[in-house]
Scaffold this motif. Sequence first.
Motif, PDB file in Angstrom:
ATOM      1  N   ILE A 118       0.861  -1.182   0.000  1.00 21.15           N
ATOM      2  CA  ILE A 118       0.000   0.000   0.000  1.00 21.15           C
ATOM      3  C   ILE A 118       0.900   1.236   0.000  1.00 21.15           C
ATOM      4  N   LEU A 119       0.663   2.138  -0.945  1.00 14.93           N
ATOM      5  CA  LEU A 119       1.398   3.401  -0.925  1.00 14.93           C
ATOM      6  C   LEU A 119       0.605   4.376  -0.066  1.00 14.93           C
ATOM      7  N   THR A 120       1.294   5.066   0.806  1.00 17.50           N
ATOM      8  CA  THR A 120       0.599   6.031   1.639  1.00 17.50           C
ATOM      9  C   THR A 120       1.342   7.358   1.619  1.00 17.50           C
ATOM     10  N   ASP A 121       0.602   8.432   1.571  1.00 14.63           N
ATOM     11  CA  ASP A 121       1.111   9.801   1.519  1.00 14.63           C
ATOM     12  C   ASP A 121       1.678  10.150   0.133  1.00 14.63           C
ATOM     13  N   ARG A 122       2.778   9.517  -0.273  1.00 11.31           N
ATOM     14  CA  ARG A 122       3.384   9.815  -1.577  1.00 11.31           C
ATOM     15  C   ARG A 122       3.240   8.636  -2.527  1.00 11.31           C
ATOM     16  N   SER A 123       3.174   8.944  -3.805  1.00 12.45           N
ATOM     17  CA  SER A 123       3.036   7.878  -4.785  1.00 12.45           C
ATOM     18  C   SER A 123       4.332   7.643  -5.561  1.00 12.45           C
ATOM     19  N   ILE A 124       4.289   6.642  -6.431  1.00 10.32           N
ATOM     20  CA  ILE A 124       5.457   6.348  -7.263  1.00 10.32           C
ATOM     21  C   ILE A 124       5.124   6.663  -8.718  1.00 10.32           C
ATOM     22  N   ASP A 125       6.164   6.782  -9.515  1.00  6.26           N
ATOM     23  CA  ASP A 125       6.013   6.977 -10.946  1.00  6.26           C
ATOM     24  C   ASP A 125       6.443   5.669 -11.603  1.00  6.26           C
ATOM     25  N   SER A 126       5.475   4.840 -11.974  1.00  4.79           N
ATOM     26  CA  SER A 126       5.789   3.553 -12.597  1.00  4.79           C
ATOM     27  C   SER A 126       4.696   3.206 -13.594  1.00  4.79           C
ATOM     28  N   ASP A 127       5.082   2.491 -14.651  1.00  2.88           N
ATOM     29  CA  ASP A 127       4.085   2.080 -15.646  1.00  2.88           C
ATOM     30  C   ASP A 127       3.280   0.887 -15.157  1.00  2.88           C
ATOM     31  N   ASP A 128       3.816   0.199 -14.147  1.00  4.79           N
ATOM     32  CA  ASP A 128       3.180  -1.030 -13.681  1.00  4.79           C
ATOM     33  C   ASP A 128       2.297  -0.765 -12.462  1.00  4.79           C
ATOM     34  N   GLU A 129       1.030  -0.590 -12.722  1.00  8.80           N
ATOM     35  CA  GLU A 129       0.079  -0.265 -11.655  1.00  8.80           C
ATOM     36  C   GLU A 129      -0.182  -1.460 -10.737  1.00  8.80           C
ATOM     37  N   SER A 130       0.235  -2.646 -11.179  1.00 10.80           N
ATOM     38  CA  SER A 130      -0.034  -3.845 -10.378  1.00 10.80           C
ATOM     39  C   SER A 130       0.976  -3.993  -9.236  1.00 10.80           C
ATOM     40  N   TYR A 132       1.268  -2.121  -6.716  1.00 11.86           N
ATOM     41  CA  TYR A 132       0.687  -1.763  -5.419  1.00 11.86           C
ATOM     42  C   TYR A 132      -0.829  -1.913  -5.470  1.00 11.86           C
ATOM     43  N   ALA A 133      -1.399  -2.191  -4.297  1.00  6.54           N
ATOM     44  CA  ALA A 133      -2.834  -2.447  -4.218  1.00  6.54           C
ATOM     45  C   ALA A 133      -3.621  -1.147  -4.247  1.00  6.54           C
ATOM     46  N   THR A 134      -3.119  -0.159  -3.537  1.00 10.59           N
ATOM     47  CA  THR A 134      -3.830   1.117  -3.476  1.00 10.59           C
ATOM     48  C   THR A 134      -2.879   2.234  -3.060  1.00 10.59           C
ATOM     49  N   VAL A 290      -7.144  -5.362   2.212  1.00 14.11           N
ATOM     50  CA  VAL A 290      -6.185  -5.901   1.246  1.00 14.11           C
ATOM     51  C   VAL A 290      -5.713  -7.287   1.678  1.00 14.11           C
ATOM     52  N   VAL A 291      -5.420  -7.451   2.968  1.00 13.34           N
ATOM     53  CA  VAL A 291      -4.951  -8.739   3.471  1.00 13.34           C
ATOM     54  C   VAL A 291      -6.058  -9.793   3.350  1.00 13.34           C
ATOM     55  N   ALA A 292      -7.314  -9.362   3.537  1.00 12.74           N
ATOM     56  CA  ALA A 292      -8.445 -10.300   3.429  1.00 12.74           C
ATOM     57  C   ALA A 292      -8.803 -10.591   1.972  1.00 12.74           C
ATOM     58  N   GLY A 293      -8.084  -9.962   1.050  1.00 14.08           N
ATOM     59  CA  GLY A 293      -8.336 -10.199  -0.371  1.00 14.08           C
ATOM     60  C   GLY A 293      -9.542  -9.454  -0.913  1.00 14.08           C
ATOM     61  N   GLU A 294     -10.044  -8.483  -0.138  1.00 13.88           N
ATOM     62  CA  GLU A 294     -11.197  -7.700  -0.606  1.00 13.88           C
ATOM     63  C   GLU A 294     -10.756  -6.643  -1.612  1.00 13.88           C
ATOM     64  N   GLU A 295     -11.692  -6.204  -2.420  1.00 10.76           N
ATOM     65  CA  GLU A 295     -11.413  -5.149  -3.416  1.00 10.76           C
ATOM     66  C   GLU A 295     -11.251  -3.808  -2.709  1.00 10.76           C
ATOM     67  N   VAL A 296     -10.273  -3.040  -3.112  1.00 11.10           N
ATOM     68  CA  VAL A 296     -10.158  -1.671  -2.603  1.00 11.10           C
ATOM     69  C   VAL A 296      -9.945  -0.747  -3.803  1.00 11.10           C
ATOM     70  N   PRO A 297     -10.358   0.525  -3.699  1.00  8.48           N
ATOM     71  CA  PRO A 297     -10.089   1.427  -4.819  1.00  8.48           C
ATOM     72  C   PRO A 297      -8.575   1.598  -5.002  1.00  8.48           C
ATOM     73  N   HIS A 298      -8.143   1.758  -6.239  1.00  9.02           N
ATOM     74  CA  HIS A 298      -6.702   1.856  -6.489  1.00  9.02           C
ATOM     75  C   HIS A 298      -6.130   3.200  -6.005  1.00  9.02           C
ATOM     76  N   ARG A 299      -7.055   4.172  -5.810  1.00 16.13           N
ATOM     77  CA  ARG A 299      -6.613   5.500  -5.362  1.00 16.13           C
ATOM     78  C   ARG A 299      -7.609   6.040  -4.343  1.00 16.13           C
ATOM     79  N   VAL A 300      -7.134   6.455  -3.182  1.00 19.42           N
ATOM     80  CA  VAL A 300      -7.994   7.085  -2.172  1.00 19.42           C
ATOM     81  C   VAL A 300      -7.431   8.474  -1.889  1.00 19.42           C
ATOM     82  N   VAL A 301      -8.211   9.506  -2.248  1.00 17.50           N
ATOM     83  CA  VAL A 301      -7.729  10.890  -2.097  1.00 17.50           C
ATOM     84  C   VAL A 301      -8.183  11.460  -0.752  1.00 17.50           C
ATOM     85  N   VAL A 302      -7.282  12.154  -0.091  1.00 19.51           N
ATOM     86  CA  VAL A 302      -7.585  12.764   1.207  1.00 19.51           C
ATOM     87  C   VAL A 302      -8.179  14.155   0.985  1.00 19.51           C
TER      88      VAL A 302
END
Length: 321
Positions: A118-130, A132-134, A290-302
Amino acid sequence: MLRKLVATAAAVTLFGALTACGSGGSSGSADDTIVMGFAQVGAESGWRTANTKSVQEAAERAGIELKFSDAQQKQENQIKAIRSFVQQRVDVIAFSPVVETGWDTVLLEAKRAGIPVILTDRSIDSDDESLYATFLGSDFVEEGRKAGEWLVEETEGESRVNVVELEGTTGAAPAIDRHTGFVEAIEGTNIEIIASQTGDFTRSGGKQVMEAFLKAHDDIDVVYAHNDDMGLGAIEAIQAAGKKPGEDIKIITVDAVKDGMQALAEGRINFIVECNPLLGDQLMELAKKVVAGEEVPHRVVVEETTFTQEQAAEALPDRKY
Ligand code: GYE
């Protein structure tokens, strides 16, 4: 010697496999407690201190075991921490990437080990969105835009406005995006960025860079600092140069931590764009899903707001960080 090493490696692998079976997943813990490896950026600012506290307290509330690592603002330390979390077979890895690029290799290692990230606070610049979960965090471009829009309104009718910019850590998402949003908002106006340099999100960095700016330019109207701490450092430099922060030179910052809000309420800063560090509870919620394998949005904005001097004076008594 070599044989001994190989034997040890085999034992470690076997142990890892056994623990994984015992807990019914990739858990590093013997029971069902979720284990989270958290690779923090460092302790560079008031924002970061509040964020760390929020994550630690939320983990405790949620019954999540936290393995916390402080990278001291160095990417190589974060990479090491993530590798060690993978080796320890934690259930989930959360981290706030110090810079945007250079994560694919280590995140691929986590992915291959079956450990969600899970990325939190800052994101990464990558072509592969898979990889990270969110991603849970602020819209930094929007923050920069809000800073610029305020200045455009504030200086309407002025023939020329000279801005110096104190940038965050070079290559960090908030530094790149807060610049982008600001530039977008001031485009086509009489506002001009005459100098721009990194102060690494620290108070001492902001002070040092501002001292140099003041020596090189005698026509600075505005400081745009990518966080409160650098703005507070700039205030010290401006005062030392015999000028009045907030009046002779206007100051805009981002974050709205207590020290920043205090300076804003007292007139040394003119405008603050809020960036909320209290991400802990939301992060733990996401981690459980995420650990339970449930769906989460790929992006959560604060969600965030902005503060003028009057609004800061009003909000200050209830400000928690
Ligand atoms: O604004 C700054 C900190 O990534 C949003 O990092 C965070 C930024 C924050 O050092 O104060």
